[in-house]
Design a protein around this motif. Sequence first.
Motif, PDB file in Angstrom:
ATOM      1  N   HIS A   1     -14.674 145.881  -2.810  1.00  0.00           N
ATOM      2  CA  HIS A   1     -14.818 147.320  -2.556  1.00  0.00           C
ATOM      3  C   HIS A   1     -16.271 147.747  -2.348  1.00  0.00           C
ATOM      4  CE1 HIS A   1     -10.604 147.734  -3.047  1.00  0.00           C
ATOM      5  NE2 HIS A   1     -10.630 147.323  -4.295  1.00  0.00           N
TER       6      HIS A   1
ATOM      7  N   HIS B   1      -9.910 140.112  -0.123  1.00  0.00           N
ATOM      8  CA  HIS B   1      -9.561 140.767  -1.403  1.00  0.00           C
ATOM      9  C   HIS B   1      -8.081 141.099  -1.376  1.00  0.00           C
ATOM     10  CE1 HIS B   1      -9.749 142.825  -5.117  1.00  0.00           C
ATOM     11  NE2 HIS B   1      -9.341 143.956  -4.582  1.00  0.00           N
TER      12      HIS B   1
ATOM     13  N   HIS C   1     -13.661 143.435  -9.101  1.00  0.00           N
ATOM     14  CA  HIS C   1     -13.744 144.744  -8.446  1.00  0.00           C
ATOM     15  C   HIS C   1     -15.045 145.419  -8.894  1.00  0.00           C
ATOM     16  CE1 HIS C   1      -9.222 144.332  -8.741  1.00  0.00           C
ATOM     17  NE2 HIS C   1      -9.309 144.772  -7.505  1.00  0.00           N
TER      18      HIS C   1
ATOM     19  N   ASP D   1      -6.541 144.452   0.086  1.00  0.00           N
ATOM     20  CA  ASP D   1      -6.455 144.834  -1.332  1.00  0.00           C
ATOM     21  C   ASP D   1      -5.069 144.525  -1.886  1.00  0.00           C
ATOM     22  OD1 ASP D   1      -7.026 145.695  -3.845  1.00  0.00           O
ATOM     23  OD2 ASP D   1      -7.349 147.800  -3.330  1.00  0.00           O
TER      24      ASP D   1
ATOM     25  N   HIS E   1      -4.193 141.144  -3.706  1.00  0.00           N
ATOM     26  CA  HIS E   1      -3.349 140.992  -4.892  1.00  0.00           C
ATOM     27  C   HIS E   1      -1.932 140.766  -4.392  1.00  0.00           C
ATOM     28  CE1 HIS E   1      -6.577 142.828  -7.303  1.00  0.00           C
ATOM     29  NE2 HIS E   1      -6.667 143.708  -6.319  1.00  0.00           N
TER      30      HIS E   1
HETATM   31 ZN   LIG Z   1      -8.083 145.112  -5.706  1.00  0.00          ZN
END
Ligand SMILES: [Zn+2]
Length: 438
Positions: free
Chosen positions: A249, A69, A212, A300, A71
């Motif tokens: 998450h 996960h 998410h 993340d 970004h």
């Molecule tokens: Zn995220």
Amino acid sequence: MSRLVIDNGTVLTMDDARTVHFGGHVVIEGDRITAVGPGRYDRASGAPDDAEVIDATGMAVLPGLIDLHYHTAIGKGFSDHLPLWEYLETCWYPLIRNLDADAAYWAAAASYLESIKCGVTTVNDMYRRVPDLARAAADIGIRAVLSNDVALDEHDLDTLQDNKDAYDAAHGSGDGRVEVYVGIEWLPLASPELLRDARTLADELGTGVHVHLNESLTEVENSKERFGRRPTEVAYDAGLLGPDCVAAHCVWLSDTEIALMRETHTQISHNPSSNAKLGNGIARLPEMLGAGLNVGLGHDAAECNNSRDAFEVMKFASLVHRANRVDASLMQAPSVLRMATRNGSAALKHDTGELTTGKKADVILVDTQNPMFTPLMPGDKAQIYSHLVFAANGSAVDTTIVDGKVVMAGRQLLTMDERQILSEANEGFLRTLKQIRA
Ligand SMILES: [Zn+2]
């Protein structure tokens, strides 16, 4: 075909038997692993032999880490005290609403640079301006699954049409290393209809979904208020979940929601350091694993973590659960390393995550000749796993190989100019900030 040999290393294959070859070798031809074994590489057995040999003496050789996960991040290091929702509204969304193509390209390159330096060979990156991210992934040499940040129109982020256009433009680029999934930002910015449409688009394109789910208590409350159901229940009802869906998450899952994840074989990305930093809580990892869910690990985003070091994520993935449950037997090192390699790869249906014959050659070399790995007992499997998860950080990674190509050697990036990446990323951030403040 070019032949690359990694010789005389401690080879952690991550196969089912957790085989470790001390003083072993890995042979790579083209983009595939063609031999792995104990003992030194025997030149006589390979003919004709013009192999390039990497001396892995004093190195641990293992599959590249999968950041499940992710970004791309354009900024970090401000508003670090804010909870998730306020953070998104005041920092994250304003920045990504004002990205230009160059800023996105260089932000992605800088993000992937840090990941490659920490031994990450695959990222599952949800962000905007996906074709620019795809160019950065292709140029720097990382394996990337990209998706848009899709939300309802009024939020001024991406639309499903943007995501379809990105798929048409970038899926399969970078010699096939780049894929495009359908991304959904999160439930507070979505509706059941949008989730249904996202599933329809993913099925039409024959691709996966990245979303998410159940990240914060505020998200769960928002979902109950607007839809009368918890986030994962809403996603289940809309048909969004499935074996091709990575749910990030999953901190606040009820027993019912864990069962829905199990029923649909949804893939889970556990992101313990992000969850801790944003004050979101601690996911029910023992229960998720107990239910048989496939769980990988993610950092993340550097904007809310603030490190992309996957070694740090591995350590958190053990420590937070031990602290929380007052149980030192939880999340032992071999299981944690498996989450960061094989489980992440399985979640994305990739042919990586393991050093066995026939797999894609995504391999890292970790230097054990430093204080992090000292003392080190020769031939001790348990200790090398322990050092990798509990003692090391990403700065121990010496070499990163993706798809059979050496992307970093001796900690030097070989594919792009590292200084240029950093200065352009800085400029892109300052330009974007100016836009916001204009
Ligand atoms: Zn995220």
